[in-house]
Design a protein around this motif. Structure first.
Motif, PDB file in Angstrom:
ATOM      1  N   GLN A  13      -3.678   6.264   4.395  1.00  0.00           N
ATOM      2  CA  GLN A  13      -5.085   6.160   4.005  1.00  0.00           C
ATOM      3  C   GLN A  13      -5.578   7.451   3.352  1.00  0.00           C
ATOM      4  OE1 GLN A  13      -6.818   5.138   7.751  1.00  0.00           O
ATOM      5  NE2 GLN A  13      -6.054   3.030   7.721  1.00  0.00           N
ATOM      6  N   LYS A  49     -12.569   1.140  -3.131  1.00  0.00           N
ATOM      7  CA  LYS A  49     -11.134   0.886  -3.180  1.00  0.00           C
ATOM      8  C   LYS A  49     -10.828  -0.592  -3.003  1.00  0.00           C
ATOM      9  CE  LYS A  49      -8.942   1.878   0.487  1.00  0.00           C
ATOM     10  NZ  LYS A  49      -8.319   2.610   1.623  1.00  0.00           N
ATOM     11  N   GLU A  73      -4.398   7.478  -0.162  1.00  0.00           N
ATOM     12  CA  GLU A  73      -5.151   6.512  -0.960  1.00  0.00           C
ATOM     13  C   GLU A  73      -6.497   7.102  -1.389  1.00  0.00           C
ATOM     14  OE1 GLU A  73      -3.530   2.214   0.724  1.00  0.00           O
ATOM     15  OE2 GLU A  73      -5.155   3.241   1.783  1.00  0.00           O
ATOM     16  N   LYS A  74      -7.112   7.874  -0.524  1.00  0.00           N
ATOM     17  CA  LYS A  74      -8.375   8.527  -0.876  1.00  0.00           C
ATOM     18  C   LYS A  74      -8.146   9.571  -1.965  1.00  0.00           C
ATOM     19  CE  LYS A  74     -10.697   7.799   3.560  1.00  0.00           C
ATOM     20  NZ  LYS A  74     -11.403   6.616   3.079  1.00  0.00           N
ATOM     21  N   TRP A 108       2.494   6.287  -7.189  1.00  0.00           N
ATOM     22  CA  TRP A 108       1.491   7.192  -7.751  1.00  0.00           C
ATOM     23  C   TRP A 108       1.947   8.649  -7.646  1.00  0.00           C
ATOM     24  CZ3 TRP A 108      -1.712  10.866  -5.202  1.00  0.00           C
ATOM     25  CH2 TRP A 108      -2.732  11.406  -5.986  1.00  0.00           C
ATOM     26  N   MET A 130      -5.913   9.347  -4.214  1.00  0.00           N
ATOM     27  CA  MET A 130      -5.743   8.578  -5.445  1.00  0.00           C
ATOM     28  C   MET A 130      -7.097   8.235  -6.060  1.00  0.00           C
ATOM     29  SD  MET A 130      -2.703   6.033  -4.090  1.00  0.00           S
ATOM     30  CE  MET A 130      -2.770   4.938  -5.514  1.00  0.00           C
ATOM     31  N   VAL A 137       1.275   4.162  -3.079  1.00  0.00           N
ATOM     32  CA  VAL A 137       1.115   5.611  -2.914  1.00  0.00           C
ATOM     33  C   VAL A 137       2.344   6.349  -3.431  1.00  0.00           C
ATOM     34  CG1 VAL A 137       0.920   7.475  -1.238  1.00  0.00           C
ATOM     35  CG2 VAL A 137      -0.490   5.430  -0.985  1.00  0.00           C
ATOM     36  N   ARG A 154       0.829  -1.208   0.000  1.00  0.00           N
ATOM     37  CA  ARG A 154       0.000   0.000   0.000  1.00  0.00           C
ATOM     38  C   ARG A 154       0.863   1.259   0.000  1.00  0.00           C
ATOM     39  NH1 ARG A 154      -4.655  -0.800   4.487  1.00  0.00           N
ATOM     40  NH2 ARG A 154      -5.254   1.268   3.693  1.00  0.00           N
TER      41      ARG A 154
END
Length: 256
Positions: free
Chosen positions: A204, A253, A207-208, A180, A210, A177, A173
């Motif tokens: 987290q 997700k 990730e949101k 990305w 993204m 990130v 994870r």
């Protein structure tokens, strides 16, 4: 130099011996009484050349105390002789009996002490101004190393706890990130944001972001830019409250 066994009274005894026989001890007897006390039990009189710190009103000259001072002075001079002439004369090393804490390992090719660490120069300056020996300087360096180890161990424990909160795929994870970010804003800027990936909440949050950029949320400025199309739209999103929207994004997700 040690004090004579008879203390200051030796001068008086010498004066008495220098008189004209046993009967000629006028001046000698007086000198002797000043040094070690007269025959009549009078208290000894401190000569002017002796400081009060070396004189006992009852016993006279403090020979043992004087010898202790002389020994202490000699020991101090011996220590000063081992102090480097300049700050850079101190060798950067740890005490021979220094041991790393159990479980702590230094990465291969690295050293527990770094000559380029700016604290080393400051430690040398301090040690020289305080007239520390090489052995004492090594003890000072050991204190700094122990503090560094404690800090690194604390950070490592905190990171482990945060990764546990991210689950079994925590590494994947975090890598997703960072990859990305590098693709979106370039490696240099992504590197500037890397320290923000310290806690589980921070990961987290990215990730949101993204998901938002992919168009998972209707009406966001980056909607559809990653080519995900309308299939990623969340049904009923505009009627959801904040908590419902965040939960829906999580489901999108994970695919649940």
């Amino acid at each position: 130099m040690l004090a004579p066994e008879d203390g200051a009274g030796a001068a008086g005894g010498a004066g008495a011996a220098d008189g004209n026989g046993a009967a000629g001890g006028g001046d000698g007897a007086t000198a002797g009484s000043e040094g070690a006390g007269g025959a009549g039990g009078e208290k000894p009189v401190r000569p002017d050349y002796l400081p009060e710190s070396l004189w006992d009103p009852e016993k006279g000259f403090k020979a043992d105390y004087f010898n202790d001072l002389a020994a202490t002075k000699a020991e101090r001079e011996a220590l000063l002789a081992s102090v480097p002439e300049k700050p850079d004369g101190y060798k950067l090393s740890l005490p021979q009996d220094f041991q790393l804490p159990e479980g702590f390992e230094v990465p291969e090719g690295e050293s527990i002490v770094d000559e380029n660490d700016p604290r080393v120069a400051a430690a040398r300056e301090f040690a020289h101004s305080a007239q520390l020996t090489q052995e004492q300087f090594e003890g000072l360096i050991a204190i700094g190393v122990q503090a560094d180890i404690a800090e690194k161990s604390s950070i490592s424990e905190a990171l482990t706890k945060q990764r546990e909160e991210l689950g079994a795929k925590a590494t994947e994870r975090v890598n997703a990130v960072t990859t990305w970010l590098g693709a979106k804003i370039g490696g240099e800027l992504a590197g500037a944001l890397a320290p923000m990936l310290y806690t589980a909440k921070q990961v987290q949050a990215f990730e949101k972001l993204m998901l938002l950029n992919r168009g998972a949320v209707p009406g966001n400025p980056g909607g559809g830019r990653d080519g995900m199309g309308g299939n990623t739209q969340i049904e009923g999103y505009d009627k959801m409250n904040f908590r419902q929207r965040m939960a829906a994004i999580d489901r999108a997700k994970t695919g649940n």
